[in-house]
Design an enzyme around this catalytic site. Structure first.
Site, mmCIF file in Angstrom:
data_model
loop_
_atom_site.group_PDB
_atom_site.id
_atom_site.type_symbol
_atom_site.label_atom_id
_atom_site.label_comp_id
_atom_site.label_asym_id
_atom_site.label_seq_id
_atom_site.Cartn_x
_atom_site.Cartn_y
_atom_site.Cartn_z
ATOM 1 N N ASN A 39 -8.843 -9.864 3.681
ATOM 2 C CA ASN A 39 -8.279 -9.404 2.261
ATOM 3 C C ASN A 39 -8.491 -10.528 1.445
ATOM 4 O O ASN A 39 -8.648 -11.681 1.735
ATOM 5 C CB ASN A 39 -6.815 -9.031 2.417
ATOM 6 C CG ASN A 39 -5.975 -10.203 3.207
ATOM 7 O OD1 ASN A 39 -6.327 -11.033 4.016
ATOM 8 N ND2 ASN A 39 -4.657 -9.853 2.703
ATOM 9 N N GLU A 41 -7.284 -11.132 -2.310
ATOM 10 C CA GLU A 41 -6.341 -10.795 -3.371
ATOM 11 C C GLU A 41 -6.816 -11.299 -4.678
ATOM 12 O O GLU A 41 -7.536 -12.099 -4.889
ATOM 13 C CB GLU A 41 -4.905 -11.336 -3.028
ATOM 14 C CG GLU A 41 -4.264 -10.633 -1.935
ATOM 15 C CD GLU A 41 -2.967 -10.827 -1.160
ATOM 16 O OE1 GLU A 41 -2.282 -12.071 -1.938
ATOM 17 O OE2 GLU A 41 -2.322 -10.469 -0.364
ATOM 18 N N CYS A 50 -8.738 -4.965 0.800
ATOM 19 C CA CYS A 50 -8.030 -4.956 2.243
ATOM 20 C C CYS A 50 -9.339 -5.690 2.842
ATOM 21 O O CYS A 50 -10.571 -5.383 2.651
ATOM 22 C CB CYS A 50 -7.791 -3.755 2.849
ATOM 23 S SG CYS A 50 -6.211 -3.056 1.972
ATOM 24 N N GLU A 52 -10.354 -4.525 5.599
ATOM 25 C CA GLU A 52 -11.344 -3.285 6.404
ATOM 26 C C GLU A 52 -12.223 -2.978 5.270
ATOM 27 O O GLU A 52 -13.205 -2.654 5.883
ATOM 28 C CB GLU A 52 -10.373 -2.198 6.487
ATOM 29 C CG GLU A 52 -9.173 -2.279 7.871
ATOM 30 C CD GLU A 52 -7.827 -2.634 7.290
ATOM 31 O OE1 GLU A 52 -7.963 -3.491 6.147
ATOM 32 O OE2 GLU A 52 -7.019 -2.511 7.819
ATOM 33 N N CYS A 83 -4.328 0.922 5.528
ATOM 34 C CA CYS A 83 -3.600 1.589 4.631
ATOM 35 C C CYS A 83 -4.487 2.862 4.409
ATOM 36 O O CYS A 83 -5.391 3.095 5.149
ATOM 37 C CB CYS A 83 -3.619 0.753 3.123
ATOM 38 S SG CYS A 83 -5.287 0.884 2.527
ATOM 39 N N CYS A 86 -8.109 2.767 3.277
ATOM 40 C CA CYS A 86 -9.148 2.074 4.293
ATOM 41 C C CYS A 86 -9.239 2.968 5.350
ATOM 42 O O CYS A 86 -10.392 3.231 5.999
ATOM 43 C CB CYS A 86 -8.412 0.928 4.768
ATOM 44 S SG CYS A 86 -8.867 -0.749 3.611
HETATM 45 N N1 THU Z 1 -4.028 -5.540 3.991
HETATM 46 C C1 THU Z 1 -5.169 -5.408 4.322
HETATM 47 O O1 THU Z 1 -5.952 -6.272 4.242
HETATM 48 N N2 THU Z 1 -5.454 -4.688 5.302
HETATM 49 C C2 THU Z 1 -4.194 -3.781 5.995
HETATM 50 O O2 THU Z 1 -4.486 -2.919 6.741
HETATM 51 C C3 THU Z 1 -2.859 -3.461 5.475
HETATM 52 C C4 THU Z 1 -2.825 -4.580 3.996
HETATM 53 C C5 THU Z 1 -3.669 -6.434 2.906
HETATM 54 C C6 THU Z 1 -3.559 -5.997 1.471
HETATM 55 C C7 THU Z 1 -2.907 -7.324 0.887
HETATM 56 O O3 THU Z 1 -3.760 -8.223 0.637
HETATM 57 C C8 THU Z 1 -1.947 -7.833 1.950
HETATM 58 O O4 THU Z 1 -2.569 -7.304 3.171
HETATM 59 C C9 THU Z 1 -0.370 -7.382 1.793
HETATM 60 O O5 THU Z 1 -0.711 -5.986 1.588
#
Ligand code: THU
Length: 130
Positions: A39, A41, A50, A52, A83, A86
């Protein structure tokens, strides 16, 4: 290295200064090659991506459009599942029987198929030019 170990390793590179929640993902393409994502941000929160999403993008950038297996790992009380967005991205490139392995750093493991995660998915066949 196993798919989940690959996901664990790339998780270390996650850029998650806002949530502090680092996620790693690994997808296997039909060729057998593995593609990784974490991920990423952003100070403009909705622009974050994300793990994925990153792994899928890496696979497509390398010239593959079919995935056969996915692993996701986070340091969470229970394995996390992708999510909604994804799930849709994974379903675009993986058939309904593709297995998603969801793992935690403390060794918990869970699996589900794409069919289970996204029943009734909107797909190419629904489009007029599908
Ligand atoms: N996140 C992912 O990278 N993958 C997931 O399957 C769920 C959430 C990340 C998004 C964000 O950067 C952090 O987790 C918190 O939601």
């Amino acid at each position: 290295m196993s798919l989940v170990d690959e996901a664990k390793a790339v998780r270390e590179n996650a850029h998650a200064p806002y949530s502090g929640f680092r996620v790693g993902a690994a997808v296997r393409g039909a060729s057998g090659r593995i593609y990784l994502g974490c991920n990423v941000e952003n100070a403009a929160y909705p622009e974050g991506t994300c793990a994925e999403t990153g792994a899928v993008a890496a696979m497509v950038a390398a010239g593959e459009t079919e995935l056969t297996e996915v692993a996701i790992i986070a340091d969470s009380p229970e394995p996390i599942s992708p999510c909604g967005g994804c799930r849709q991205r994974l379903a675009e490139l993986g058939g309904p029987d593709v297995t998603i392995l969801m793992a935690t750093l403390d060794g918990q493991r869970k699996t589900a198929t794409l069919r289970e995660l996204l029943p009734g998915a909107f797909a190419r066949a629904s489009l007029p030019r599908g």
